[in-house]
Design an enzyme around this catalytic site. Structure first.
Site, mmCIF file in Angstrom:
data_model
loop_
_atom_site.group_PDB
_atom_site.id
_atom_site.type_symbol
_atom_site.label_atom_id
_atom_site.label_comp_id
_atom_site.label_asym_id
_atom_site.label_seq_id
_atom_site.Cartn_x
_atom_site.Cartn_y
_atom_site.Cartn_z
ATOM 1 N N ASP A 1 0.769 -1.091 -0.297
ATOM 2 C CA ASP A 1 0.048 -0.310 0.043
ATOM 3 C C ASP A 1 1.540 1.327 0.495
ATOM 4 O O ASP A 1 0.634 2.552 1.081
ATOM 5 C CB ASP A 1 -0.843 0.171 0.934
ATOM 6 C CG ASP A 1 -1.747 -1.278 1.366
ATOM 7 O OD1 ASP A 1 -2.163 -1.951 0.328
ATOM 8 O OD2 ASP A 1 -2.123 -1.296 2.442
ATOM 9 N N GLU B 1 -11.387 -0.151 -4.636
ATOM 10 C CA GLU B 1 -10.594 0.356 -3.319
ATOM 11 C C GLU B 1 -9.509 1.232 -3.538
ATOM 12 O O GLU B 1 -8.888 2.036 -4.472
ATOM 13 C CB GLU B 1 -9.877 -0.380 -2.207
ATOM 14 C CG GLU B 1 -9.291 -0.875 -2.827
ATOM 15 C CD GLU B 1 -8.898 -2.380 -2.317
ATOM 16 O OE1 GLU B 1 -9.773 -2.964 -1.002
ATOM 17 O OE2 GLU B 1 -8.594 -3.793 -2.612
HETATM 18 C C1 6LW Z 1 -5.951 -2.148 1.904
HETATM 19 C C2 6LW Z 1 -6.506 -1.979 0.176
HETATM 20 C C3 6LW Z 1 -5.469 -3.206 0.111
HETATM 21 O O1 6LW Z 1 -6.532 -1.320 3.253
HETATM 22 O O2 6LW Z 1 -5.184 -4.173 1.174
HETATM 23 O O3 6LW Z 1 -3.838 -4.174 -1.577
HETATM 24 C C4 6LW Z 1 -5.908 -3.148 2.286
HETATM 25 N N1 6LW Z 1 -4.892 -3.390 -1.371
HETATM 26 O O4 6LW Z 1 -6.365 -1.113 -0.216
HETATM 27 C C5 6LW Z 1 -5.043 -3.933 3.529
HETATM 28 O O5 6LW Z 1 -3.226 -3.624 3.009
#
Ligand code: 6LW
Length: 504
Positions: free
Chosen positions: A21, A178
């Protein structure tokens, strides 16, 4: 002291090992980057670079216990998710989600990214994970979260103005929109997100509009990055952030994994931070290839060979790359009790517990060797490779005079081997080796070989264990392997710890 705590990397990933991230910003000629840290303390590792390739960890953003509430029952892959780092009006701002019940999104700021950072300001009016911060020309601060929803906030007080509004839900039908990041670039506001989930379907998509609140028009070429359904060596590519370099060129940092072995491919280091070049065509970003080789870098790099690191525990400060579970109270972690030795005093009684006393570092290379000189005359403890509280291997010396290798995989726990403790000071070792049989489509990623060195230099391998069980494909979750010194009973003393990258 460690010989070096620079991230030695001549290739992609630019920050290897469990560093997912990534969020990046540039101030002048300096780049700063942060990653998620989940159940580990201190929280949010922070790196500095002058060239986007060679990164040095200069600290951790949440390094005071009062900044970070991780209760002792916090499970692996709980805690801190997906920070965003930005620089605005002379300050660094970091927003992050603590998924611990009752915590949620919080903001801290600093004038010097090496710290100190402020105590956190809570954002009770901002639900959801993966918060982003962006400021418009009028000085309004917009917080955008997974989903994708947005609300205006005051990051100094945590006040929210109105209810979060959905601004874009990504590609119709795609899972998990996300990791939003909102940018003003040229005449447009760009909203970049991850979608498809953080596993093999992961990808990056983008939309643009003329206001920070949309409406947003999706890029016709979405996803602008994905390795889904390919045989590329880097998989799960997504969760990206953009940065413009000093020469005007654009770059993306993102997470990816390196699956090893046969099918389905096991990744053992967690999600790592990669770098890709970005060009612009018709006002949309076009992402260059994400490979184990670096993209073309138009400026000089520091040549840093992967080098061995030793910590002699001769200072009272722990290097920022050392991590523990949830907190690090001095009564359990000290270098003062015995000069130039680390003393760990047990709290929990087993690595199966989420709050075992452990001082660890991320496994950052596909192959490595780690060694430690241990004195277990007052307790039981040793050297562990930990994926989580349900998936770990360890070699430990006991105060009853044995040395044993223990293995925990899911609900199964066993002593893989136990031998009488040799006389005198004891060096415990773990190294990676090739995968055990069979050498076909079921071949795992590696083996972990645990052993010891006696004072006369003779080495003994005690047990070799299949590495696939310490992979994310088996254990689940968001973290990667951590190599740790631990105490499970009494007090255990460690004179030094060595980590040596292997050839892979
Ligand atoms: C994070 C989400 C994700 O909140 O995994 O790969 C989760 N993306 O955006 C935890 O790292």
């Amino acid at each position: 002291m460690l010989d070096t705590h620079a991230t030695a990397s001549a290739a992609n990933p630019v920050i290897p090992g469990f560093h997912p991230d990534p969020s990046v910003c540039r101030v002048g000629e300096d780049y700063y980057l942060v990653c998620s840290s989940f159940e580990y303390f201190p929280g949010i590792p922070l790196f500095h670079s002058r060239n986007l390739v060679n990164w040095t960890q200069i600290g951790n953003v949440l390094d005071r216990p009062r900044q970070l509430r991780l209760p002792r029952n916090t499970p692996s892959s709980g805690g801190l998710y997906a920070p965003t780092l930005r620089h605005h009006d002379g300050r660094f701002w970091l927003i992050v989600t603590n998924v611990t019940p009752g915590e949620g999104n919080l903001v801290v700021s600093a004038t010097d990214p090496a710290g100190p950072w402020t105590d956190p300001v809570r954002l009770p009016g901002v639900p959801g994970i993966d918060p982003d911060l962006a400021w418009d020309e009028e000085g309004n601060c917009w917080c955008t979260v997974a989903g994708v929803a947005q609300v205006r906030i005051d990051p100094s007080t945590g006040e929210t103005f109105g209810e979060p509004q959905e601004v874009w839900s990504g590609t119709p039908g795609a899972a998990a929109p996300e990791a939003p990041h909102l940018y003003r670039i040229g005449d447009h506001w760009y909203l970049m997100i991850a979608e498809g989930g953080t596993e093999r379907g992961h990808g990056v998509s983008i939309a643009r509009g003329t206001s920070p609140n949309g409406p947003f028009e999706p890029c016709p070429a979405n996803p602008i990055l994905t390795h889904r359904s390919t045989n590329r060596p880097v998989q799960n590519t997504g969760h990206a952030d953009l940065v413009q370099a000093t020469d005007g060129s654009w770059w993306m940092v993102l997470l990816g994994v390196r699956p090893q072995g046969g099918t389905p491919g096991w990744h053992i280091l967690g999600r790592e931070t990669f770098l890709a070049g970005v060009t612009w065509v018709d006002g949309w970003p076009v992402v260059g290839e994400v490979n184990p080789e670096l993209p073309q870098i138009p400026w000089p790099l520091t040549s840093v060979a992967a080098s061995a690191e030793r910590d002699d525990f001769d200072t009272n400060e722990f290097q920022p790359s050392w991590i523990s579970l949830h907190d690090r109270p001095v009564e359990h972690f000290t270098t003062k009790e015995r000069s130039s030795w680390l003393t760990l005093r047990a709290r929990g009684s087993s690595l199966d517990e989420p709050d075992i006393i452990l001082l660890g570092r991320r496994q950052q290379h596909l192959s490595f060797e780690a060694r430690t000189l241990v004195d277990c005359s007052e307790g039981t403890g040793g050297l562990a490779v930990r994926l989580d509280e349900r998936h770990h291997y360890a070699i430990e010396a006991t105060s009853e005079g044995t040395v044993r290798v223990i293995a925990r995989v899911g609900s199964l726990r066993s002593v893989a081997a136990e031998l009488p403790l040799p006389e005198g000071p004891l060096v415990l070792t773990v190294r990676t080796a090739g995968a055990p049989e069979p050498h076909d489509s079921r071949t795992g990623p590696d083996s972990l070989v645990f052993g010891y060195e006696a004072p006369d230099g003779t080495t003994t391998d005690v047990a070799s264990l299949d590495g696939r069980y310490l992979s994310t494909e088996v254990a689940g979750g968001f973290t990667g392997r951590v190599i740790g010194l631990y105490a499970s009973d009494g007090a255990v003393h460690f004179d030094w710890f060595d980590y040596r990258p292997g050839p892979r």
